[in-house]
Design a protein around this motif. Sequence first.
Motif, mmCIF file in Angstrom:
data_model
loop_
_atom_site.group_PDB
_atom_site.id
_atom_site.type_symbol
_atom_site.label_atom_id
_atom_site.label_comp_id
_atom_site.label_asym_id
_atom_site.label_seq_id
_atom_site.Cartn_x
_atom_site.Cartn_y
_atom_site.Cartn_z
ATOM 1 N N GLU A 170 29.689 -20.693 48.699
ATOM 2 C CA GLU A 170 30.025 -21.861 49.510
ATOM 3 C C GLU A 170 31.077 -21.517 50.565
ATOM 4 O O GLU A 170 30.976 -21.937 51.719
ATOM 5 C CB GLU A 170 30.521 -22.987 48.609
ATOM 6 C CG GLU A 170 29.415 -23.601 47.773
ATOM 7 C CD GLU A 170 29.917 -24.471 46.644
ATOM 8 O OE1 GLU A 170 29.162 -25.354 46.203
ATOM 9 O OE2 GLU A 170 31.067 -24.265 46.189
ATOM 10 N N TYR A 171 32.059 -20.740 50.177
ATOM 11 C CA TYR A 171 33.092 -20.354 51.134
ATOM 12 C C TYR A 171 32.529 -19.391 52.183
ATOM 13 O O TYR A 171 32.931 -19.433 53.351
ATOM 14 C CB TYR A 171 34.281 -19.725 50.414
ATOM 15 C CG TYR A 171 35.516 -19.635 51.273
ATOM 16 C CD1 TYR A 171 36.276 -20.770 51.550
ATOM 17 C CD2 TYR A 171 35.919 -18.424 51.821
ATOM 18 C CE1 TYR A 171 37.405 -20.697 52.349
ATOM 19 C CE2 TYR A 171 37.048 -18.338 52.623
ATOM 20 C CZ TYR A 171 37.790 -19.480 52.885
ATOM 21 O OH TYR A 171 38.906 -19.409 53.680
ATOM 22 N N ALA A 172 31.571 -18.552 51.775
ATOM 23 C CA ALA A 172 30.931 -17.639 52.725
ATOM 24 C C ALA A 172 30.195 -18.417 53.807
ATOM 25 O O ALA A 172 30.196 -18.023 54.987
ATOM 26 C CB ALA A 172 29.973 -16.701 51.998
ATOM 27 N N ALA A 173 29.552 -19.533 53.440
ATOM 28 C CA ALA A 173 28.860 -20.362 54.422
ATOM 29 C C ALA A 173 29.847 -20.924 55.441
ATOM 30 O O ALA A 173 29.554 -20.995 56.650
ATOM 31 C CB ALA A 173 28.117 -21.498 53.718
ATOM 32 N N PHE A 174 31.021 -21.316 54.963
ATOM 33 C CA PHE A 174 32.078 -21.822 55.846
ATOM 34 C C PHE A 174 32.548 -20.748 56.821
ATOM 35 O O PHE A 174 32.656 -20.985 58.028
ATOM 36 C CB PHE A 174 33.230 -22.321 54.980
ATOM 37 C CG PHE A 174 34.567 -22.366 55.645
ATOM 38 C CD1 PHE A 174 34.807 -23.232 56.704
ATOM 39 C CD2 PHE A 174 35.608 -21.550 55.202
ATOM 40 C CE1 PHE A 174 36.056 -23.277 57.321
ATOM 41 C CE2 PHE A 174 36.851 -21.590 55.800
ATOM 42 C CZ PHE A 174 37.077 -22.445 56.872
ATOM 43 N N THR A 175 32.829 -19.557 56.331
ATOM 44 C CA THR A 175 33.333 -18.506 57.218
ATOM 45 C C THR A 175 32.264 -18.042 58.200
ATOM 46 O O THR A 175 32.573 -17.694 59.346
ATOM 47 C CB THR A 175 33.862 -17.299 56.421
ATOM 48 O OG1 THR A 175 32.803 -16.724 55.639
ATOM 49 C CG2 THR A 175 35.003 -17.719 55.495
ATOM 50 N N ALA A 176 30.991 -18.060 57.778
ATOM 51 C CA ALA A 176 29.913 -17.691 58.695
ATOM 52 C C ALA A 176 29.789 -18.709 59.821
ATOM 53 O O ALA A 176 29.509 -18.350 60.973
ATOM 54 C CB ALA A 176 28.598 -17.586 57.927
ATOM 55 N N ALA A 177 30.012 -19.977 59.498
ATOM 56 C CA ALA A 177 29.871 -21.036 60.497
ATOM 57 C C ALA A 177 31.059 -21.116 61.441
ATOM 58 O O ALA A 177 30.906 -21.484 62.616
ATOM 59 C CB ALA A 177 29.683 -22.379 59.802
#
Length: 237
Positions: A15-22
């Motif tokens: 979930e945090y990876a999705a945030f940093t990718a965005a």
Amino acid sequence: AKPFAVGKYELTVGEYAAFTAATGRPPTLNCITWDTAAMKWQAVAAANWREPGYPQTDRHPVGCLTLADAQAYVTWLSEKTGHRYRVPSEAEWEYIAHAGTRDAIGASRADICKVGNVSDAARARAHPGADQDDTRFFACDDGHVYAAPVGSYPANAWGLYDVIGNIWEWTEDCFIPHYNGAPTDGSVWMVPGCDRRIVRSGGWYSRVWFARPTGRSREAPDYRSSTLGLRVVREID
């Protein structure tokens, strides 16, 4: 005073990876991890939420988050979804940890490894140079030395996982060593000059007295450790 929703699990790596990718948010480096060779906690220059010092998957709870990282995540999630997400208050956190009971976690000291990822015999074997007194380790084996994937243990009475143990979780409240004058409506308690915030849950390494709904510690907002992450709250109208 107001209803709220709370994350069923701790915030995960995926979930945090999705945030940093965005958002392109860079990882906060120099995270504190357990150095097995030195048998101590120390900051590692390259350590971050992707490299916390132990193997992990997208289903592990994300660590190495500062309070600013946690706040940035809930701000992004709010903008993305149209709901109001935030870091919980200490009162909200303890409320969901008790889950309508006065019982600590529904387990005896001997059985705690069945319901949560705590500092246990598995960790004692893996870290033989660590302090071995009986406040450091529970005399049971939960099967994990480090953080476990979220949901690896039974949920509490309200269907929430890993509320006790696994990794610590940020709250917004200032650290005050008593509750005299604390808000009675569940809101965040802040005072001028606050330099520490409350963290809750205990973790896979913490001393045994933290493995309960009332266990509390405090960290500076810019503190980053592989054992500290987040459980989100969503406001409900």
